[in-house]
Motif scaffolding. Structure first.
Motif, PDB file in Angstrom:
ATOM      1  N   CYS A  78       0.867  -1.183   0.000  1.00  0.00           N
ATOM      2  CA  CYS A  78       0.000   0.000   0.000  1.00  0.00           C
ATOM      3  C   CYS A  78       0.902   1.232   0.000  1.00  0.00           C
ATOM      4  CB  CYS A  78      -0.910  -0.026   1.232  1.00  0.00           C
ATOM      5  SG  CYS A  78      -1.964   1.428   1.361  1.00  0.00           S
ATOM      6  N   HIS A 134     -14.612  -4.562  -3.945  1.00  0.00           N
ATOM      7  CA  HIS A 134     -13.916  -5.754  -3.445  1.00  0.00           C
ATOM      8  C   HIS A 134     -14.934  -6.861  -3.208  1.00  0.00           C
ATOM      9  CE1 HIS A 134     -14.721  -3.582   0.492  1.00  0.00           C
ATOM     10  NE2 HIS A 134     -15.273  -4.752   0.732  1.00  0.00           N
ATOM     11  N   THR A 170     -14.472   2.123  -6.391  1.00  0.00           N
ATOM     12  CA  THR A 170     -13.762   1.007  -5.755  1.00  0.00           C
ATOM     13  C   THR A 170     -14.693  -0.206  -5.594  1.00  0.00           C
ATOM     14  OG1 THR A 170     -14.353   1.791  -3.545  1.00  0.00           O
ATOM     15  CG2 THR A 170     -12.241   2.537  -4.454  1.00  0.00           C
ATOM     16  N   THR A 197      -5.638   4.488   0.853  1.00  0.00           N
ATOM     17  CA  THR A 197      -5.677   4.242  -0.592  1.00  0.00           C
ATOM     18  C   THR A 197      -6.758   5.109  -1.244  1.00  0.00           C
ATOM     19  OG1 THR A 197      -4.994   1.969  -0.186  1.00  0.00           O
ATOM     20  CG2 THR A 197      -5.910   2.429  -2.350  1.00  0.00           C
ATOM     21  N   ALA A 242      -8.503  -0.606  -2.639  1.00  0.00           N
ATOM     22  CA  ALA A 242      -8.950   0.089  -1.423  1.00  0.00           C
ATOM     23  C   ALA A 242      -9.875  -0.793  -0.589  1.00  0.00           C
ATOM     24  CB  ALA A 242      -9.622   1.423  -1.769  1.00  0.00           C
ATOM     25  N   GLY A 243      -9.476  -2.062  -0.422  1.00  0.00           N
ATOM     26  CA  GLY A 243     -10.261  -2.963   0.428  1.00  0.00           C
ATOM     27  C   GLY A 243     -10.329  -4.403  -0.060  1.00  0.00           C
ATOM     28  N   TYR A 268      -8.939  -7.141   0.421  1.00  0.00           N
ATOM     29  CA  TYR A 268      -8.005  -7.767   1.365  1.00  0.00           C
ATOM     30  C   TYR A 268      -8.501  -9.114   1.920  1.00  0.00           C
ATOM     31  CZ  TYR A 268      -5.386  -3.325   1.861  1.00  0.00           C
ATOM     32  OH  TYR A 268      -4.618  -2.206   1.653  1.00  0.00           O
ATOM     33  N   SER A 293     -17.984   0.404   2.664  1.00  0.00           N
ATOM     34  CA  SER A 293     -16.589  -0.050   2.573  1.00  0.00           C
ATOM     35  C   SER A 293     -16.078   0.074   1.140  1.00  0.00           C
ATOM     36  CB  SER A 293     -16.472  -1.504   3.030  1.00  0.00           C
ATOM     37  OG  SER A 293     -17.112  -2.371   2.120  1.00  0.00           O
ATOM     38  N   ALA A 294     -16.987   0.133   0.157  1.00  0.00           N
ATOM     39  CA  ALA A 294     -16.618   0.301  -1.254  1.00  0.00           C
ATOM     40  C   ALA A 294     -17.877   0.663  -2.028  1.00  0.00           C
ATOM     41  CB  ALA A 294     -16.031  -0.989  -1.829  1.00  0.00           C
ATOM     42  N   SER A 308      -7.223   0.959   3.584  1.00  0.00           N
ATOM     43  CA  SER A 308      -8.242   1.238   2.558  1.00  0.00           C
ATOM     44  C   SER A 308      -8.521   2.740   2.522  1.00  0.00           C
ATOM     45  CB  SER A 308      -9.543   0.490   2.852  1.00  0.00           C
ATOM     46  OG  SER A 308      -9.324  -0.897   2.838  1.00  0.00           O
TER      47      SER A 308
END
Ligand code: PEP
Ligand code: MN
Length: 448
Positions: A78, A236, A234, A166, A112-113, A115, A261-262, A163
């Motif tokens: 990151c 994920h 973004t 990012t 950005a997440g 993970y 979260s996105a 995140s």
């Protein structure tokens, strides 16, 4: 009104949740989830609604979705250069596709997440010892030793903060001039510039720059947000549901629940059970949702899941990300296209040509062949055209870095070269040059 009756963000706890890490310290895990639930959202409901509207256009064939990024982001990677290079290659690909297809390209990063990883097996054998599988940096470490593989809930918090970092940089890059079409030539990376792909890109970028200059010469302002800013979203895999629940907030202005979260979340091929926790959780958040569909699907099951996730049949809500493999797509895609079409469900059809084309090279590396990826993509477009459906987007695992993880492409990357810069902790990604080449190949298919 979306039919989210009897939904609340905790109800998924009563449903079977597959692929969750086995957190050893439950108390600390609960504390962290509580902390996360008070931290600021990473994205906003208004942005999520904008993305959904753009995806609705793609459903009608008036836009095209480009989704891509790492298989699995890493905490240690990151960094500003890494984020910048991934953004750059996605912007380059988008401009290639826009120029060829004459349609806006919706840019969505796996970033950005990204993970959390689903795994086919709970354990793997390393040096004769069975240890827990790596489940993404938000759960454990990829280091091949037992201690590193024990899930640590502190990683959820770290994942959130990275995140946010990012996201912050992506916002600065896309709004602060870096994403401006005036910089289209500057996006060409140094190491790509000298390659055939880099030169093709340079030619196209020059034409765009000349068009902008021409507009200015005749007195049309190019000092407008459409040219000066890039819209970038973004996404994920929504896998660790405690984390997703903690980032789910009610929109204070328009009402409704959003997983902040996105912008876009997807359900993986392994966790899309109709009566599973992932479908239960995601049916209640208003984000655009992706759903991976692999060769083992059942058409009726897919129709029922789509109806559960999108009872109002809202276009832009559901993106089907099919991943059948270049050998099996001809068998598996047409029946699905027909079933969804017959049921009258509005979905965005996209192709992930990566996940069912993975194999072990002789060198022992997990890899994918550029030719097979391209072949699945070609079939995807052709089969959609035959069925009268809209091939509306593509989904890649890629990086802006000069890695050697997928074989083939213009430079004919060979099995023997895989070891040179094989950096992924999970699946093999296209490098920057292979990504550009892929975009030029798709451009040929969608040229209008
Ligand atoms: C992924 O996108 O990295 C992934 C695990 O995909 P799938 O659910 O399609 O296997
Ligand atoms: Mn992957």
């Amino acid at each position: 009104m979306e039919k989210t009756r009897n939904w609340n963000k905790t109800n998924w706890h009563h449903f079977p949740a597959l692929q969750q890490p086995n957190w050893p310290d439950k108390e600390r895990y609960d504390e962290i989830i509580q902390t996360l639930s008070l931290l600021p959202p990473l994205v906003f409901a208004g942005e999520i609604r904008d993305l959904k509207a753009m995806l609705a256009k793609a459903v009608r064939g008036e836009a095209f979705l480009l989704q891509g990024g790492d298989c699995s982001e890493e905490f240690s990677r990151c960094t500003a250069p890494n984020i910048r290079e991934t953004l750059k290659v996605l912007l380059q690909m988008a401009v290639i596709l826009t120029y060829a297809g004459n349609k806006p390209v919706v840019k969505v990063g796996r970033i950005a997440g990204q993970y959390a990883k689903p795994r086919s097996s709970d354990t793997e054998k390393i040096n004769g010892m069975e240890i827990p599988s790596y489940r993404g940096d938000m759960a454990n470490s990829a280091d091949p030793v037992l201690e590193a593989r024990i899930p640590d809930p502190e990683r959820l918090l770290k994942g959130y903060h990275l995140s946010a970092a990012t996201m912050n940089l992506l916002r600065a890059f896309t709004r602060g001039g870096f994403g401006s079409l005036h910089r289209v030539q500057a996006w060409n990376q140094e190491f790509v510039k000298q390659s055939p792909m880099g030169r093709s890109y340079e030619r196209m970028a020059k034409q765009i720059s000349n068009a902008l200059k021409f507009m200015e010469t005749i007195g049309i302002s190019t000092d407008i947000p459409q040219l000066k800013e890039a819209q970038f979203f973004t996404s994920h895999e929504a896998l660790f549901l405690g984390y997703e629940e903690a980032l789910t907030r009610e929109d204070s202005i328009a009402g409704g629940w959003y997983d902040c979260s996105a912008h876009m979340l997807w359900i993986g091929d392994r966790t899309r059970q109709l009566d599973g926790a992932h479908v239960e959780f995601l049916r209640g958040v208003r984000n655009p949702l992706g759903m991976k569909v692999g060769p083992n699907y059942d058409s009726d099951d897919i129709l029922r899941i789509i109806e559960r996730l999108n009872p109002d049949n809202e276009p832009g809500r559901i993106t089907l990300i099919t991943r059948f493999g270049f050998k099996a797509i001809e068998k598996h895609l047409p029946p699905l296209l027909r079933a969804v079409k017959k049921a009258g469900l509005h979905v965005l059809w996209t192709c992930d040509p990566m996940h069912a084309n993975t194999f072990k090279a002789e060198s022992g590396h997990k890899t994918r062949d550029f030719e097979n990826i391209l072949s699945e993509l070609r079939c995807f477009f052709e089969l959609n055209w035959v069925e009268g459906t809209v091939p509306g987007g593509v989904h890649f695992e890629l990086t802006g870095d000069d890695v050697t993880e997928c074989i083939g492409g213009a430079r004919q990357l060979s099995d023997a070269q895989l070891g040179q810069r094989y950096l992924t902790t999970c699946d093999p990604r296209l490098n920057a040059e292979q990504s550009l080449e892929m975009a030029f190949q798709i451009a040929e298919m969608i040229r209008s």
